[in-house]
Write a protein that holds these residues in place. Structure first.
Motif, PDB file in Angstrom:
ATOM      1  N   ARG A  19       8.241   7.835   0.974  1.00 22.79           N
ATOM      2  CA  ARG A  19       6.841   7.530   0.664  1.00 22.79           C
ATOM      3  C   ARG A  19       5.940   8.330   1.593  1.00 22.79           C
ATOM      4  NH1 ARG A  19       9.209   3.581   3.563  1.00 22.79           N
ATOM      5  NH2 ARG A  19       8.144   2.726   5.399  1.00 22.79           N
ATOM      6  N   GLU A  51      -1.191   2.464 -10.190  1.00 25.06           N
ATOM      7  CA  GLU A  51      -1.793   1.293  -9.566  1.00 25.06           C
ATOM      8  C   GLU A  51      -1.296   0.017 -10.232  1.00 25.06           C
ATOM      9  OE1 GLU A  51      -6.176   1.831  -8.314  1.00 25.06           O
ATOM     10  OE2 GLU A  51      -5.988   3.058 -10.130  1.00 25.06           O
ATOM     11  N   ASP A 101       0.816  -1.215   0.000  1.00 28.44           N
ATOM     12  CA  ASP A 101       0.000   0.000   0.000  1.00 28.44           C
ATOM     13  C   ASP A 101       0.854   1.272   0.000  1.00 28.44           C
ATOM     14  OD1 ASP A 101      -2.483   1.252  -0.109  1.00 28.44           O
ATOM     15  OD2 ASP A 101      -2.612   1.478   2.070  1.00 28.44           O
ATOM     16  N   LYS A 156      -0.716   4.947  -5.979  1.00 26.02           N
ATOM     17  CA  LYS A 156      -2.024   4.867  -5.323  1.00 26.02           C
ATOM     18  C   LYS A 156      -2.204   3.528  -4.614  1.00 26.02           C
ATOM     19  CE  LYS A 156      -3.819   7.569  -9.220  1.00 26.02           C
ATOM     20  NZ  LYS A 156      -4.758   7.567 -10.383  1.00 26.02           N
ATOM     21  N   GLY A 157      -1.333   3.267  -3.647  1.00 28.31           N
ATOM     22  CA  GLY A 157      -1.461   2.030  -2.899  1.00 28.31           C
ATOM     23  C   GLY A 157      -0.844   0.840  -3.601  1.00 28.31           C
ATOM     24  N   GLU A 183      -1.276  12.416  -7.745  1.00 30.73           N
ATOM     25  CA  GLU A 183      -1.106  11.170  -7.005  1.00 30.73           C
ATOM     26  C   GLU A 183      -0.353  10.187  -7.900  1.00 30.73           C
ATOM     27  OE1 GLU A 183      -3.784   8.274  -4.095  1.00 30.73           O
ATOM     28  OE2 GLU A 183      -4.755   9.455  -5.677  1.00 30.73           O
ATOM     29  N   ARG A 227       2.137   4.752  -1.141  1.00 30.74           N
ATOM     30  CA  ARG A 227       1.502   5.910  -1.773  1.00 30.74           C
ATOM     31  C   ARG A 227       2.466   7.084  -1.835  1.00 30.74           C
ATOM     32  NH1 ARG A 227      -4.099   5.246  -2.028  1.00 30.74           N
ATOM     33  NH2 ARG A 227      -4.782   3.309  -1.016  1.00 30.74           N
ATOM     34  N   LYS A 228       2.363   7.853  -2.930  1.00 30.04           N
ATOM     35  CA  LYS A 228       3.197   9.032  -3.089  1.00 30.04           C
ATOM     36  C   LYS A 228       2.466  10.068  -3.916  1.00 30.04           C
ATOM     37  CE  LYS A 228       6.949  11.506  -2.762  1.00 30.04           C
ATOM     38  NZ  LYS A 228       7.434  11.996  -1.458  1.00 30.04           N
ATOM     39  N   THR A 229       2.455  11.309  -3.428  1.00 32.03           N
ATOM     40  CA  THR A 229       1.798  12.419  -4.115  1.00 32.03           C
ATOM     41  C   THR A 229       2.775  13.579  -4.261  1.00 32.03           C
ATOM     42  OG1 THR A 229      -0.369  11.806  -3.214  1.00 32.03           O
ATOM     43  CG2 THR A 229      -0.132  14.047  -4.037  1.00 32.03           C
TER      44      THR A 229
END
Length: 286
Positions: A54, A201, A7, A19-20, A16, A9-11
């Motif tokens: 992350r 994803e 999971d 996404k997990g 984004e 995630r990085k924005t």
């Protein structure tokens, strides 16, 4: 299991990027990561190597090695005015590793480079630079190596040679290798498992052969007697010398091959799926 990411995630600002994302890697296993430009491959690799933080998620590295992970992100960062030997010596010192001349020469030979070559690496072909980058990634004997687009810029012979080196590392030293490429054929020939990433994803994962099969919409069938086959007369095919290109209709490839095998005049010698990239990158439940 050497590497386990869950999971992640990085924005960046409002974008984004991941996404997990979840993936894992075992010792001696070669896993591929494929996706279109901007899918998040390089960002994920930078996170795994600790170059980028992350936002959330779990990253576990199960290794007792002093250097658990080694890697190349995009093109190897080499000192162009130094020789291959001198580059490896410099990077050894940067990583706090004391090595003899014999040690360094052995490492160059391991990746197919001659320690006798003394000219600057700026004179090297892209394939030779990739080999030297791999030698640097292997310093301090990591249990996992991450390679981002290592085949970029290589000719077919260079790709085959580097694939052989990667296979040998996984088999002889039990190193887990995670590798990305834009070229599905390169990864399909090399990897035990594939992860497909699109828009941040993971949309598919599993054994490489299964992934290619799932996204196949046509097949090249090799054999004799194909031009007079009753089965193929009813199918959408393009005849070639010694083969046909079959575009699937309502019948599955297994049913087509079963019927072909039952025809006495047909002798099948091979069947190669032609993966449809649009189908490959479609999101499915994983």
């Amino acid at each position: 299991m050497i590497l386990d990411a869950r999971d992640v995630r990085k924005t960046y600002g409002s974008l984004e990027v991941l996404k997990g994302v979840s993936l894992s890697l075992n010792g001696g296993e070669i896993c591929g990561l494929i996706g279109p430009n901007g899918a998040g491959k390089s960002t994920l690799f930078r996170i795994l190597l600790g170059l980028v933080s992350r936002d959330s998620g779990i990253l576990e590295i199960h290794s007792g090695a002093s250097k658990p992970l080694g890697g190349i992100i995009e093109k190897p960062a080499l000192y162009g005015y130094l020789s291959a030997f001198e580059n490896l010596l410099v990077f050894s010192r940067i990583q706090g590793l004391k090595q003899s001349r014999t040690d360094i020469e052995s490492q160059l030979l391991q990746v197919g480079l001659s320690p006798r070559r003394k000219d600057p690496v700026r004179n090297f072909s892209m394939g030779m630079k990739q080999r030297l980058g791999l030698a640097i990634a292997l310093l301090n004997e990591p249990e996992c190596v991450i390679l981002d687009e290592p085949f970029s810029g290589l000719d077919p012979m260079g790709i085959r040679a580097l694939q052989d080196e990667i296979r040998a590392l996984a088999k002889s030293r039990g190193i887990g290798i995670l590798i990305s490429s834009h070229n599905l054929v390169e990864l399909g020939d090399l990897c035990d498992r594939l992860y497909v990433i699109n828009q941040g994803e993971i949309v598919r994962e599993g054994p490489a052969r299964d992934i290619l099969q799932q996204a196949a919409r046509s097949y090249i069938i090799y054999g004799t007697g194909l031009e007079s086959s009753e089965t193929l007369a009813e199918a959408h095919v393009e005849h070639r010398t010694g083969s046909v290109l079959l575009h699937l209709g309502e019948d599955s490839i297994h049913e087509i091959l079963r019927r072909l095998s039952a025809e006495p005049e047909v002798n099948l010698t091979g069947c190669v799926p032609q993966t449809n990239l649009a189908a490959l990158f479609e999101k499915t439940s994983v």
